[in-house]
Write a protein that holds these residues in place. Structure first.
Motif, PDB file in Angstrom:
ATOM      1  N   LEU A   1      17.024 -14.300   1.227  1.00  0.00           N
ATOM      2  CA  LEU A   1      15.663 -14.533   0.772  1.00  0.00           C
ATOM      3  C   LEU A   1      14.921 -13.249   0.421  1.00  0.00           C
ATOM      4  N   SER A   2      15.464 -12.115   0.828  1.00  0.00           N
ATOM      5  CA  SER A   2      14.812 -10.843   0.507  1.00  0.00           C
ATOM      6  C   SER A   2      15.196 -10.343  -0.883  1.00  0.00           C
ATOM      7  N   GLU A   3      16.119 -11.036  -1.554  1.00  0.00           N
ATOM      8  CA  GLU A   3      16.556 -10.648  -2.882  1.00  0.00           C
ATOM      9  C   GLU A   3      16.142 -11.694  -3.914  1.00  0.00           C
ATOM     10  N   LEU A   4      15.624 -11.236  -5.042  1.00  0.00           N
ATOM     11  CA  LEU A   4      15.260 -12.109  -6.149  1.00  0.00           C
ATOM     12  C   LEU A   4      16.368 -12.029  -7.186  1.00  0.00           C
ATOM     13  N   ARG A   5      17.188 -13.097  -7.262  1.00  0.00           N
ATOM     14  CA  ARG A   5      18.352 -13.074  -8.147  1.00  0.00           C
ATOM     15  C   ARG A   5      18.552 -14.443  -8.777  1.00  0.00           C
ATOM     16  N   PRO A   6      19.253 -14.512  -9.918  1.00  0.00           N
ATOM     17  CA  PRO A   6      19.539 -15.808 -10.544  1.00  0.00           C
ATOM     18  C   PRO A   6      20.397 -16.678  -9.632  1.00  0.00           C
ATOM     19  N   ILE A   7      20.085 -17.965  -9.564  1.00  0.00           N
ATOM     20  CA  ILE A   7      20.814 -18.888  -8.695  1.00  0.00           C
ATOM     21  C   ILE A   7      22.301 -18.954  -9.040  1.00  0.00           C
ATOM     22  N   PRO A   8      22.691 -19.062 -10.313  1.00  0.00           N
ATOM     23  CA  PRO A   8      24.131 -19.112 -10.619  1.00  0.00           C
ATOM     24  C   PRO A   8      24.888 -17.903 -10.091  1.00  0.00           C
ATOM     25  N   GLU A   9      24.243 -16.740 -10.126  1.00  0.00           N
ATOM     26  CA  GLU A   9      24.882 -15.514  -9.630  1.00  0.00           C
ATOM     27  C   GLU A   9      25.108 -15.595  -8.122  1.00  0.00           C
ATOM     28  N   ILE A  10      24.130 -16.114  -7.393  1.00  0.00           N
ATOM     29  CA  ILE A  10      24.253 -16.258  -5.938  1.00  0.00           C
ATOM     30  C   ILE A  10      25.399 -17.199  -5.597  1.00  0.00           C
ATOM     31  N   ILE A  11      25.492 -18.303  -6.325  1.00  0.00           N
ATOM     32  CA  ILE A  11      26.535 -19.300  -6.059  1.00  0.00           C
ATOM     33  C   ILE A  11      27.919 -18.724  -6.364  1.00  0.00           C
ATOM     34  N   ARG A  12      28.062 -18.041  -7.498  1.00  0.00           N
ATOM     35  CA  ARG A  12      29.373 -17.499  -7.875  1.00  0.00           C
ATOM     36  C   ARG A  12      29.824 -16.390  -6.933  1.00  0.00           C
ATOM     37  N   GLU A  13      28.881 -15.532  -6.510  1.00  0.00           N
ATOM     38  CA  GLU A  13      29.258 -14.443  -5.611  1.00  0.00           C
ATOM     39  C   GLU A  13      29.695 -14.958  -4.242  1.00  0.00           C
ATOM     40  N   ALA A  14      29.304 -16.181  -3.900  1.00  0.00           N
ATOM     41  CA  ALA A  14      29.738 -16.785  -2.645  1.00  0.00           C
ATOM     42  C   ALA A  14      31.123 -17.409  -2.776  1.00  0.00           C
ATOM     43  N   GLY A  15      31.721 -17.321  -3.980  1.00  0.00           N
ATOM     44  CA  GLY A  15      33.072 -17.833  -4.180  1.00  0.00           C
ATOM     45  C   GLY A  15      33.133 -19.246  -4.719  1.00  0.00           C
ATOM     46  N   TYR A  16      32.006 -19.776  -5.199  1.00  0.00           N
ATOM     47  CA  TYR A  16      31.954 -21.135  -5.728  1.00  0.00           C
ATOM     48  C   TYR A  16      31.772 -21.095  -7.245  1.00  0.00           C
ATOM     49  N   THR A  17      32.132 -22.176  -7.888  1.00  0.00           N
ATOM     50  CA  THR A  17      31.795 -22.315  -9.302  1.00  0.00           C
ATOM     51  C   THR A  17      30.359 -22.809  -9.404  1.00  0.00           C
ATOM     52  N   SER A  18      29.658 -22.355 -10.419  1.00  0.00           N
ATOM     53  CA  SER A  18      28.263 -22.748 -10.620  1.00  0.00           C
ATOM     54  C   SER A  18      28.136 -23.534 -11.914  1.00  0.00           C
ATOM     55  N   ARG A  19      27.380 -24.599 -11.842  1.00  0.00           N
ATOM     56  CA  ARG A  19      27.140 -25.407 -13.047  1.00  0.00           C
ATOM     57  C   ARG A  19      25.743 -26.000 -12.981  1.00  0.00           C
ATOM     58  N   MET A  20      25.094 -26.083 -14.132  1.00  0.00           N
ATOM     59  CA  MET A  20      23.763 -26.660 -14.215  1.00  0.00           C
ATOM     60  C   MET A  20      23.845 -28.064 -14.807  1.00  0.00           C
ATOM     61  N   THR A  21      23.065 -28.978 -14.234  1.00  0.00           N
ATOM     62  CA  THR A  21      23.050 -30.349 -14.732  1.00  0.00           C
ATOM     63  C   THR A  21      21.623 -30.893 -14.669  1.00  0.00           C
ATOM     64  N   ASP A  22      21.426 -32.083 -15.218  1.00  0.00           N
ATOM     65  CA  ASP A  22      20.116 -32.756 -15.205  1.00  0.00           C
ATOM     66  C   ASP A  22      19.010 -31.875 -15.787  1.00  0.00           C
ATOM     67  N   PHE A  23      19.323 -31.141 -16.854  1.00  0.00           N
ATOM     68  CA  PHE A  23      18.320 -30.277 -17.484  1.00  0.00           C
ATOM     69  C   PHE A  23      17.315 -31.117 -18.268  1.00  0.00           C
ATOM     70  N   GLU A  24      16.037 -30.882 -17.976  1.00  0.00           N
ATOM     71  CA  GLU A  24      14.958 -31.598 -18.665  1.00  0.00           C
ATOM     72  C   GLU A  24      13.782 -30.649 -18.880  1.00  0.00           C
ATOM     73  N   TYR A  25      13.022 -30.891 -19.951  1.00  0.00           N
ATOM     74  CA  TYR A  25      11.780 -30.143 -20.127  1.00  0.00           C
ATOM     75  C   TYR A  25      10.752 -31.049 -20.791  1.00  0.00           C
ATOM     76  N   ARG A  26       9.496 -30.800 -20.465  1.00  0.00           N
ATOM     77  CA  ARG A  26       8.414 -31.575 -21.057  1.00  0.00           C
ATOM     78  C   ARG A  26       7.119 -30.774 -20.956  1.00  0.00           C
ATOM     79  N   GLU A  27       6.149 -31.157 -21.749  1.00  0.00           N
ATOM     80  CA  GLU A  27       4.846 -30.514 -21.719  1.00  0.00           C
ATOM     81  C   GLU A  27       3.969 -31.195 -20.676  1.00  0.00           C
ATOM     82  N   VAL A  28       3.281 -30.398 -19.868  1.00  0.00           N
ATOM     83  CA  VAL A  28       2.345 -30.948 -18.891  1.00  0.00           C
ATOM     84  C   VAL A  28       1.002 -30.260 -19.079  1.00  0.00           C
ATOM     85  N   LEU A  29      -0.080 -31.048 -19.012  1.00  0.00           N
ATOM     86  CA  LEU A  29      -1.429 -30.515 -19.211  1.00  0.00           C
ATOM     87  C   LEU A  29      -2.304 -30.753 -17.994  1.00  0.00           C
ATOM     88  N   ARG A  30      -2.197 -31.940 -17.420  1.00  0.00           N
ATOM     89  CA  ARG A  30      -3.053 -32.288 -16.286  1.00  0.00           C
ATOM     90  C   ARG A  30      -2.212 -32.792 -15.123  1.00  0.00           C
TER      91      ARG A  30
END
Length: 260
Positions: A95-124
C-alpha cells in the motif's frame, strides 16, 4: 559543524542508498525463490545460509526477511526459524507504493487480464459529487466513469471504478482508447504521470453488483478503497473507488519507527 547535526554526510547518504538497493534486490531474489521452490509452511535456510547463497551480508538478509515478514509472505519464529506463510499464494499489494494493478499482479507470478470494461458520462449523483469535490471542481461538470475488473490467473481480484474530467487544459479524454491500465492511458492522453495518492481503506460487505463483478456471494467481505490520485505537478487527476477480494489480494504496508 551545525550542518553536520542536521544533514547526512554525502558518503552516508550514498551508503544508505546502496543498502536500500541491496535490500530491495535481495528481497526480490528471496521472493522469486519462494515462488519457484517453496510452499506454505516450508522453512527457509538460516540468515547465515541465505547470506552465503546470495553473496550479501547477514544484515542485508535480515532486513529483506523483515520486509517480507511485514508483507505477510513470511512468518519468523524466534529461536525456531523463518517459514513461508499460509497466505503466500495471495497477490501481495504494497500500500505504500503507487503502481499499475496489472504490474502488481504479474510481479506476484500471476497472469493479469482486464474484463468487464465499461465507460459512461456522469453529471449528477453521489459519486459525481464526490469526484467533483475530490478533484477540486466547483462547477457542475460531466465526468467519465471508467470501470473494469482485474483478474489474477482468471480469478476476479479487483473491481475498480475511476472518475476523470472529460478534458484538461482543453485536451479531451477519449475513454474508448483505454488499454490495460490508467497509467499508460493518462500518459498517452494528457502526458500526465501519476505521482502520489491519498486513500482511505475500510472493510465492507459486497453489494449485489460488487458480488457479481468479483464472483462472490452477496454480503461477502471485501476491502473498499476510496482514493484521489495526483500528477507530478500536484494536480488531482482521478477519483477512484475499488473493491478487493481479500482471499486473492493481500494488502500490506511496511511501517518504520521515526528515528532522529
Amino acid at each position: 559543524m551545525a550542518h553536520s547535526r542536521t544533514f547526512l554526510h554525502r558518503d552516508d547518504q550514498e551508503s544508505k542508498l546502496e543498502l536500500t538497493t541491496r535490500v530491495a534486490a535481495t528481497r526480490r531474489r528471496i521472493e522469486q525463490a519462494i515462488r519457484e521452490r517453496y510452499r506454505p509452511g516450508d522453512r527457509l535456510p538460516s540468515e547465515q545460509q541465505l547470506a552465503a547463497l546470495l553473496g550479501v551480508s547477514r544484515a542485508t538478509v535480515r532486513e529483506a526477511l523483515e520486509e517480507l515478514r511485514a508483507s505477510g509472505l513470511l512468518i519468523r519464529r524466534w529461536g525456531v526459524g523463518t517459514f513461508v506463510s499460509a497466505n503466500a499464494g495471495l497477490v501481495r499489494a504494497n500500500l505504500s507504493e503507487l503502481r499499475p494493478i496489472p504490474e502488481i499482479i504479474r510481479e506476484a507470478g500471476y497472469t493479469s487480464r482486464m474484463t468487464d470494461f465499461e465507460y459512461r458520462e456522469v453529471l449528477r449523483g453521489r459519486l459525481a459529487d464526490q469526484a467533483r469535490q475530490a478533484l477540486g471542481f466547483e462547477e457542475e461538470i460531466p465526468f467519465w466513469q471508467i470501470s473494469r475488473v482485474y483478474l489474477a490467473d482468471d480469478v476476479p481480484a479487483i473491481y475498480l471504478i475511476d472518475y476523470l474530467p472529460q478534458e484538461i487544459n482543453g485536451t479531451p479524454l477519449d475513454p474508448s482508447r483505454f488499454g490495460e491500465d490508467m497509467w499508460s492511458f493518462l500518459q498517452e492522453a494528457w502526458g500526465e504521470t501519476l505521482d502520489t495518492a491519498w486513500a482511505t481503506i475500510e472493510a465492507r460487505r459486497a453489494t449485489k453488483r460488487v458480488a457479481e463483478k468479483l464472483k462472490l456471494s452477496q454480503g461477502a467481505p471485501v476491502i473498499f478503497t476510496r482514493q484521489t490520485a495526483y500528477g507530478e505537478t500536484g494536480r488531482p487527476l482521478i477519483y477512484s473507488e475499488s473493491y478487493t477480494r481479500s482471499d486473492v489480494i493481500s494488502q500490506h504496508i511496511l511501517r518504520r519507527s521515526r528515528r532522529k
